[in-house]
Design a protein around this motif. Sequence first.
Motif: not given
Length: 114
Positions: A85-87
């Motif tokens: 989700n973040q990267y």
Amino acid sequence: MREHLDYQQSIQEFKGFVSFRSKVALWLSAVVLLCYYVFVLSIGLFPDILGYRLGPSSITLGIMFGIFLIVLCITVTGLYTFFANQYFDKRQDEILQDLEQSGALEDLKNGKKY
């Protein structure tokens, strides 16, 4: 010539990204599988150790190791989800936009090999 360089650079960047994402997934999977197979092997080779009771309760080392495996699986899944989700998702979108702008995405959809 500049457009061709953008093609190759975008495609190499995408290949590198997919390789990195796969390596992360493989390492996390390897950690879980290694712990699981150590547990299964220890059941067969050292049942007395895993059957050792902790205090006067009926909880054994085997139960504690099993709970550890469950928590490990949840943690590893959470780590991968966090990274995705973040990267991973953001980076994938950026690379796909670069591929689309350079025209390489359409060529890849049509089956052109690089």
